[in-house]
Motif scaffolding. Structure first.
Motif, PDB file in Angstrom:
ATOM      1  N   LYS A  94       0.821  -1.208   0.000  1.00  0.00           N
ATOM      2  CA  LYS A  94       0.000   0.000   0.000  1.00  0.00           C
ATOM      3  C   LYS A  94       0.860   1.265   0.000  1.00  0.00           C
ATOM      4  O   LYS A  94       0.370   2.354  -0.329  1.00  0.00           O
ATOM      5  N   SER A  97       3.279   3.961  -4.542  1.00  0.00           N
ATOM      6  CA  SER A  97       2.393   4.905  -5.220  1.00  0.00           C
ATOM      7  C   SER A  97       2.256   4.527  -6.692  1.00  0.00           C
ATOM      8  O   SER A  97       3.193   4.687  -7.481  1.00  0.00           O
ATOM      9  N   THR A  98       1.084   3.992  -7.047  1.00  0.00           N
ATOM     10  CA  THR A  98       0.864   3.515  -8.421  1.00  0.00           C
ATOM     11  C   THR A  98      -0.254   4.272  -9.139  1.00  0.00           C
ATOM     12  O   THR A  98      -0.597   3.934 -10.270  1.00  0.00           O
ATOM     13  N   GLU A  99      -0.807   5.291  -8.507  1.00  0.00           N
ATOM     14  CA  GLU A  99      -1.987   5.968  -9.052  1.00  0.00           C
ATOM     15  C   GLU A  99      -1.752   6.513 -10.461  1.00  0.00           C
ATOM     16  O   GLU A  99      -2.655   6.519 -11.297  1.00  0.00           O
ATOM     17  N   LEU A 100      -0.537   6.954 -10.733  1.00  0.00           N
ATOM     18  CA  LEU A 100      -0.251   7.583 -12.026  1.00  0.00           C
ATOM     19  C   LEU A 100       0.483   6.643 -12.987  1.00  0.00           C
ATOM     20  O   LEU A 100       0.936   7.066 -14.046  1.00  0.00           O
ATOM     21  N   TRP A 101       0.584   5.381 -12.626  1.00  0.00           N
ATOM     22  CA  TRP A 101       1.271   4.434 -13.506  1.00  0.00           C
ATOM     23  C   TRP A 101       0.474   4.196 -14.783  1.00  0.00           C
ATOM     24  O   TRP A 101      -0.746   4.021 -14.758  1.00  0.00           O
ATOM     25  N   SER A 102       1.172   4.166 -15.891  1.00  0.00           N
ATOM     26  CA  SER A 102       0.567   3.794 -17.167  1.00  0.00           C
ATOM     27  C   SER A 102       0.673   2.281 -17.342  1.00  0.00           C
ATOM     28  O   SER A 102       1.322   1.589 -16.537  1.00  0.00           O
ATOM     29  N   TRP A 106       3.123  -0.697 -15.487  1.00  0.00           N
ATOM     30  CA  TRP A 106       2.603  -1.935 -14.911  1.00  0.00           C
ATOM     31  C   TRP A 106       3.243  -3.150 -15.570  1.00  0.00           C
ATOM     32  O   TRP A 106       3.595  -4.128 -14.893  1.00  0.00           O
ATOM     33  N   PHE A 129      -3.225  -5.076  -6.036  1.00  0.00           N
ATOM     34  CA  PHE A 129      -3.318  -4.441  -7.352  1.00  0.00           C
ATOM     35  C   PHE A 129      -4.407  -5.005  -8.262  1.00  0.00           C
ATOM     36  O   PHE A 129      -4.564  -4.527  -9.391  1.00  0.00           O
TER      37      PHE A 129
END
Length: 211
Positions: A94, A97-102, A106, A129
């Motif tokens: 958690k 920080s993956t909120e802005l991953w394209s 991924w 995820f």
């Protein structure tokens, strides 16, 4: 190659060349020899040092990738690599920080996870995820390829649904290879149901794997 040319001659000169190239050659036929002649005449012959550095002939006619290939560095991929390190060290997912991953980030994450993960590790990733329920075919394909060898139970139905609904050979071929290796009977079972809906070209490839 284009990146190497741009770095060698400079962005301004490369942009000038590209604009000229497209304006003069739009809707025309261009083969390799004509392109080599054109780029030499209007760009590389004007900068002998850059031409020598690029080694165009080696790039176009030689085997493999020449050793002067530019080294691409990505800050975003570096952050993903750090996330993989965090996973290996069992830090809380958690905190990543993956909120802005394209989708590219991924895929980089999935393709560089450690080999031979346990079911508990897969559960941990899936809980954080939601890979198994992803709506992205590229991500699902990468995730299934990781999960199949471990026989991760959560993918059993989603994998079958994916193989029944997807027709692209780039997905089907590696998945059937992995599934056939892990569970031959199940690979044959799914393929017998899905085969009629696949394109003839896909069937030709998959028949050699499953049948």
């Amino acid at each position: 190659l284009l990146r190497l040319i741009e770095e060698s001659v400079g962005r301004k000169q490369f942009d000038f060349f590209l604009k000229r190239y497209f304006s003069e050659n739009a809707f025309k036929v261009m083969d390799t020899e004509a392109f080599v002649s054109y780029i030499n005449k209007y760009l590389l012959d004007l900068q002998p040092n850059a031409k020598k550095k690029i080694r165009l002939k080696e790039w176009i006619y030689g085997p493999g990738i020449p050793d002067n290939c530019p080294k691409v560095k990505s800050k975003k991929f570096k952050a993903v690599d750090q996330a993989i390190v965090s996973f290996k060290k069992e830090y809380p997912l958690k905190n990543i920080s993956t909120e802005l991953w394209s989708s590219h980030e991924w895929l980089h994450f999935l393709r560089n996870l450690p080999k031979g993960m346990t079911i508990n590790q897969l559960k941990r990733l899936d809980k954080a995820f939601k890979f198994t329920s992803s709506g992205n075919a590229e991500l699902l394909n990468a995730w299934f390829l990781i999960a199949i060898p471990t026989d991760y139970p959560a993918i059993k139905k989603p994998l079958e649904d994916f193989l029944m609904s997807i027709g692209r050979r780039k997905f089907l071929e590696p998945l059937y290879k992995a599934l056939y290796k892990k569970d031959t009977d199940r690979a044959k079972e799914i393929y017998s149901k899905a085969r009629p809906n696949y394109h003839a070209v896909s069937r030709q490839t998959l028949d050699t794997i499953v049948l």
